[in-house]
Design an enzyme around this catalytic site. Sequence first.
Site, short mmCIF file in Angstrom:
data_model
loop_
_atom_site.label_atom_id
_atom_site.label_comp_id
_atom_site.label_asym_id
_atom_site.label_seq_id
_atom_site.Cartn_x
_atom_site.Cartn_y
_atom_site.Cartn_z
N GLU A 4 45.52 49.98 44.89
CA GLU A 4 44.48 48.96 45.17
C GLU A 4 43.64 49.66 45.98
O GLU A 4 42.24 48.99 45.70
CB GLU A 4 45.34 47.85 46.01
CG GLU A 4 44.45 46.77 46.65
CD GLU A 4 43.76 45.72 45.66
OE1 GLU A 4 44.16 46.07 44.31
OE2 GLU A 4 42.83 44.97 45.92
N LYS A 16 39.56 48.91 44.65
CA LYS A 16 38.61 48.59 45.39
C LYS A 16 37.54 49.36 45.41
O LYS A 16 36.28 48.83 45.52
CB LYS A 16 39.01 48.27 47.10
CG LYS A 16 39.93 47.10 47.27
CD LYS A 16 39.40 45.64 47.24
CE LYS A 16 39.58 45.34 45.77
NZ LYS A 16 40.67 44.31 45.34
N ASN A 50 32.08 27.93 27.91
CA ASN A 50 32.87 29.27 28.48
C ASN A 50 33.98 29.31 27.27
O ASN A 50 34.57 28.46 26.69
CB ASN A 50 33.65 28.91 29.57
CG ASN A 50 32.67 28.74 30.95
OD1 ASN A 50 31.64 28.98 30.71
ND2 ASN A 50 33.17 28.46 31.97
N GLY A 51 34.31 30.62 27.09
CA GLY A 51 35.63 30.83 26.39
C GLY A 51 35.03 31.87 25.08
O GLY A 51 33.96 32.30 25.13
N ARG A 104 31.53 33.94 39.47
CA ARG A 104 32.33 34.20 38.34
C ARG A 104 31.99 35.17 36.97
O ARG A 104 32.53 35.48 36.23
CB ARG A 104 32.71 32.84 37.65
CG ARG A 104 33.40 31.80 38.30
CD ARG A 104 33.40 30.45 37.92
NE ARG A 104 34.02 30.40 36.61
CZ ARG A 104 35.44 30.07 36.56
NH1 ARG A 104 35.80 29.61 37.90
NH2 ARG A 104 35.74 29.87 35.30
N TRP A 114 28.49 35.57 31.56
CA TRP A 114 28.91 36.94 31.68
C TRP A 114 29.32 37.01 30.10
O TRP A 114 30.16 36.81 29.42
CB TRP A 114 30.40 36.89 32.38
CG TRP A 114 30.94 38.32 32.39
CD1 TRP A 114 30.62 39.20 33.60
CD2 TRP A 114 32.13 38.72 31.70
NE1 TRP A 114 31.40 40.18 33.36
CE2 TRP A 114 32.17 40.22 32.15
CE3 TRP A 114 32.88 38.38 30.92
CZ2 TRP A 114 33.12 40.83 31.71
CZ3 TRP A 114 33.79 39.06 30.12
CH2 TRP A 114 34.02 40.44 30.91
C1 AGP Z 1 40.26 42.87 41.78
O1 AGP Z 1 39.46 43.00 42.88
C2 AGP Z 1 39.62 42.05 40.96
N1 AGP Z 1 39.60 40.72 41.29
C3 AGP Z 1 40.82 41.65 39.75
O2 AGP Z 1 41.30 43.05 39.41
C4 AGP Z 1 41.82 40.68 39.83
O3 AGP Z 1 42.69 40.79 40.64
C5 AGP Z 1 42.29 40.26 38.30
O4 AGP Z 1 41.17 40.12 37.48
C6 AGP Z 1 43.28 39.28 38.25
O5 AGP Z 1 43.04 37.91 38.57
P1 AGP Z 1 43.77 36.79 39.04
O6 AGP Z 1 44.55 37.09 40.18
O7 AGP Z 1 42.82 35.65 39.38
O8 AGP Z 1 44.74 36.61 37.92
#
Ligand code: AGP
Length: 617
Positions: free
Chosen positions: A490, A494, A99-100, A27, A75
């Site tokens: 996409e 990636k 978090n937040g 995360r 993060w």
């Molecule tokens: C892409 O590989 C990422 N994991 C990212 O773009 C992700 O799709 C985006 O942050 C949205 O996340 P979600 O589908 O959990 O809402």
Amino acid sequence: MCGIVAAVGTDNVLPILMEGLKRLEYRGYDSAGVALVQAPGRLGRAREVGKVAALEQALVAAPLTGMTGIAHTRWATHGKPSQDNAHPHMSGRVAVVHNGIIENHLALRAELMADGFVFTSETDTEVMAHLVERELQRSDSLLQAVERAVARLEGAYALGVIDAEAPDRVIGARQGSPLVVGVGDHGCYLGSDPLALLSVTDRFIYLEDGDLVVVNQGGCTVHGLAPDGTRQEVVREVMRFEHDDLAVGKGEFAHYMLKEIHEQPVAVANALEGRLGADRVLIEALGPQARELLADTRQVHIVACGTSYHAGLVARYWIEELAGVPCQVEIASEYRYRQVVAPPGTLFLALSQSGETADTLAALRHARRRQGDDAYIGSLAVCNVPGSSLVRESDLSLMTHAGPEIGVASTKAFTTQLTALMLVTLALRQVRGGDPELTARLVHRLRYLPTLLGDAVALDEEIRGIADGLASHRHALFLGRGSQMPIAMEGALKLKEISYIHAEAYAAGELKHGPLALIDETMPVVALAPMDDVREKLNSNLQEVRARGGELLVFADPESGVVAGEGVTVVNVPACCHYLAPIVYTVPLQLLAYYVAVARDTDVDQPRNLAKSVTVE
Ligand code: AGP
């Protein structure tokens, strides 16, 4: 984003906290830390920059023990990654993980400094530690002190708080950031994600916004916030988390991402399970009110972020062509901040792997507030995480059943989202009385989709062999047309997120309107060439690239007419109908990005600067 684990047990909880941190590392991971009540009145804390492994090493050198503790992977949002900025933050007898984002932290910081509190970090979180410490001096209990402290916070938070003088408990609080209570046989726990706690329990309470919880060895007590601002003890349902714990490990694979790519045939089969009749989609399996909601739908607004947004873009082609329903797709962070015109009969469809993405959730809440005014008729969440905020706050939810996705780069979550969206499309088509023959053909092909994906995954070796050629480049272009255009986007996402190669996607027909200027022998071009109505046009676009020296890597249907030759590498993708081709063509692009990243020796599962679940705006 950041991850929280907390535990109150009958033995030393450090191993549980460390295992939880490892499971949460995906995360967010610029630093990690842990704090334990080592003895009544004595807190011990360790914090390290970098991976959880660095913290683990530090704890070997200077061990900590205790039956009550909190832990965190960070993060960075406020302040750079550093030991001082890593959580837990302490103030006297109190330690806090968060978090937040606390939006009013500057005002609170000034107030607390004026009161004599000394700050040692640049974080917003540290204000919470000092607030609790200050409130403890005028409260009867830690719970009361935390309650008074959170009443001062503006913003979003999930919190875990311990007090050296109350060694038998952790207080948790949730407002806008996910937090669950894990109910175990030998203790009780807090986690920002149930995955963190699967080694100790599969029973969870999903806290609601405004909740405070007292966690101790024997269980927990939840104190909910009533609309009038008063607090009272509430009973929240304990839910069993259905999982195969093995699915959380890497198994024989070098990375989670590769494992998750290979899991796609099974994941997609799970997404279809119980939802297909002989020649139609079982609309009832999408939820009790699904038929009514879909029948009343006049247009669809799909809102999502990142990879999920790309899934939405593909769905627009399907929904408009197969169901004849107008469909608009928008990035959540844009949708929520503009004056959207939602004509009467608009179905709000929120797409999210995690169900906790802050922007997508905010867009859903924005739409729900307008639900009464006749524009939005309801909300449908397509999501992978049961019990997530998005699922709980939507009228209807369709789970994608991908299983836990740990790699930051989304793979099986995307293909299962597409599968679920095809089910929604066919359901919309059915309630509108669309030609049942085509529906039946597509249902038949959906059944065969897991097999096709197995064939696509089998391209692994071939793609590994060509990835080195791309790994030395600094830029790449991806081309597609029609519903393959979002797949090109996409593929580019990636590649950039895990290999750090700059990649852009264009609709192939758009090339000559500008990007063609970029083409020379240093610019590799990846193209998608399925069997569809525009394949001849795509072929012409590819000739335009070749004529300017661009190197082509084409993923093509065996019958597409694209021929390998000098400067043109062709990978044959299993033949499939053009409706399902976006799902199948995704797989080789994932493999390409994966092997290019491996060749460049990047951190595939935890790419720099990124986090799996973006729970801040
Ligand atoms: C892409 O590989 C990422 N994991 C990212 O773009 C992700 O799709 C985006 O942050 C949205 O996340 P979600 O589908 O959990 O809402």
